[in-house]
Motif scaffolding. Structure first.
Motif: not given
Length: 518
Positions: A94-106, A128-136, A59-65
């Motif tokens: 349940y999710a091993g990966t955290c995906y973020i659609r970020i922009n270049w400006n950010m 960093a909070s994603v990595r702390e939970r053992g996710m890529r 599973w992949v969960m997403y991050l809000g920008r």
């Protein structure tokens, strides 16, 4: 008469050898002069419930920008209700990966000032909070500002890049992707980004195109449309040059790189996508479950790469916003019933043999856990790849210096596959046989070079015989181990296996005992 009897006896002997399977590879290995054949066999039952969190599967969960590192609590991701009841779970379990659609400006609002180097920045703390939970992590970097905020840093415009204003918001500017100044600045940014994130321990994949509306590879606006193919070659080259260790993916859109968003497949699309694949790209699609968008062309394209490339799925309908999913041509989605869409996405994902499914963001995550938690758990059991040894045969008594054979059989329970054939993983993950002494020291390792994890798909197990030289081992007791190791990390276990946790030691599966006598 005597010659005839001798000849007949010889022919019968040869026939008996053939009937006994002397020609089989395994039998030949077992009777090779000086190599001791296995004398004991153990069989393993698979673990079908644990979340394994291996790369490029699950599973992949997403991050809000706009989120900060506290979203786990504010969005209830650390206490997500399941099945409409009082019980809760952590989404990150349940999710091993955290995906973020970020922009270049950010990431680089001022040239050379990279947010990932600033520990006080919101983005740094969020990641960093994603990595702390053992996710890529996984990334898509958007540059087109239409329908969004300012996605490209304005220092690019100030440097002379040509572009255009958002027709719905004159304050938002986007560069033409065929502009030379934009390309030079973006390549410089990508090289810096890769220094920080071309790390498979941190990042699962890079969604490596990012042009067009929402970075989805369609509705691309050029200064000169005749540059479409040249821009595609440039952007895929730029990412492939920057990222060598992390897999790259691209949306297999029927109008990839084109100026419109939906129509009949463009004649260029298949060829362009194949060009990206030849550079090391794998594939994803953003409209699973949208049967009016994910049509036969998409199904055929995915089928052509089944078990050749991992396929990453994203659902198309936004159920939390009641995005009129009930008008889908399949006729199976009832208004107010997001669980119908979840099931539709699941079934389409199974048909495509995807490696990864998305929980997405906000209300979509809540939908999966509140109405379709059974599917969340079912994908862990059935989807992606889930590997384990079904049977291992080994020698339990030997002498130091002897050569012994270990026979091992492997199975993949998932409908996807383990993509050790992609360029970024070539030679990275392998089967390894090991011996551990009574002090829990690994004293011997032997790679099973002939074992190819990418060939283990449903209905096709792996069967191998590996020879181990016991030279240098002292008299005493040892434990046979087997594992899926990372060859870039001194052959330490790199992939989690679907075996009983009680049989595991630091990622190795304990097989049986070996007693060495001098």
């Amino acid at each position: 008469m005597k010659r005839y009897t001798l000849l007949r006896t010889f022919m019968l002997f040869i026939a008996a050898l053939i009937l006994c399977g002397w020609s089989s590879t395994h039998t030949q290995a077992a009777i090779t002069k000086g190599v001791k054949a296995p004398g004991q066999t153990v069989c393993f039952e698979p673990d079908t419930t644990s979340v394994l969190k291996n790369p490029l599967t699950g599973w992949v969960m997403y991050l809000g920008r706009a989120w900060d590192e506290n979203f786990w609590q504010t969005q209830h991701y650390d206490a997500m209700p399941v099945n409409g009841g009082d019980s809760t779970v952590r989404v990150s379990d349940y999710a091993g990966t955290c995906y973020i659609r970020i922009n270049w400006n950010m990431l680089e609002s001022k040239e050379g000032k990279y947010v990932w180097n600033d520990p006080d920045s919101r983005i740094y703390k969020l990641l960093a909070s994603v990595r702390e939970r053992g996710m890529r992590l996984a990334f898509r970097i958007n540059v087109d500002s239409r329908d969004q905020g300012q996605n490209t840093p304005l220092y690019v415009k100030e440097a002379g890049a040509k572009g255009f204003q958002d027709p719905n918001n004159s304050q938002m500017w986007s560069p033409y992707p065929d502009d030379a100044v934009f390309q030079q600045k973006y390549e410089k940014f990508l090289q810096a980004f890769a220094v920080a994130f071309d790390d498979p321990d941190k990042v699962d994949f890079i969604d490596a195109y990012g042009l067009g509306k929402w970075g989805e590879a369609h509705a691309v606006k050029y200064n000169d449309y005749s540059n479409k193919v040249a821009v595609f070659e440039w952007i895929t080259d730029a990412y492939a040059k920057a990222f060598k260790r992390v897999p790259l993916v691209i949306n297999y859109h029927r109008l990839v790189g084109d100026t419109i968003s939906w129509a009949e497949p463009h004649p260029d699309s298949k060829r362009l996508l194949e060009r990206a694949i030849a550079k090391g790209y794998t594939i994803r699609h953003d409209a699973f479950g949208m049967t009016g968008y994910y049509e036969q062309w998409e199904k055929d394209f995915a089928r052509a790469y089944r078990f050749r490339l991992p396929i990453i799925m994203e659902g198309g309908w936004i159920t939390g916003a009641h995005h009129r999913y009930w008008i889908d041509p399949c006729g199976k989605y009832r208004e107010g019933h997001s669980e119908d869409v979840r099931l539709g996405e699941y079934e389409e994902s199974r048909n495509a043999h995807v490696n990864m499914m998305d929980l997405r963001i906000g209300d979509e995550v809540a939908s999966w856990f509140n109405t379709s938690f059974d599917l969340v758990k079912r994908f862990e059991r059935e989807g992606g790849y889930r590997l384990y040894p079904t049977e291992v045969s080994f020698v339990n008594k030997a002498r130091s210096g002897e050569q012994v054979n270990v026979q091992h059989n492997w199975r993949n329970l998932g409908w996807g596959y383990c993509p050790t054939n992609i360029p970024q993983w070539k030679g990275k993950y392998k089967v390894c046989i090991a011996l551990m002494d009574t002090n829990h020291n690994i004293v011997k390792k032997q790679l099973a070079e002939e074992a190819d994890l990418s060939t283990w798909v449903q209905g096709r197990d792996g069967h191998y015989t590996t020879t181990i030289n016991l030279d240098g081992l002292q008299k005493g007791s040892y434990t046979w181990l087997i594992g899926l190791v990372d060859t870039t990390k001194a052959c330490q276990p790199g992939l989690k296996m679907a075996v009983d946790k009680n049989l595991l030691f630091e990622g190795w599966c304990k097989v049986g005992k070996l007693k060495i006598n001098k």
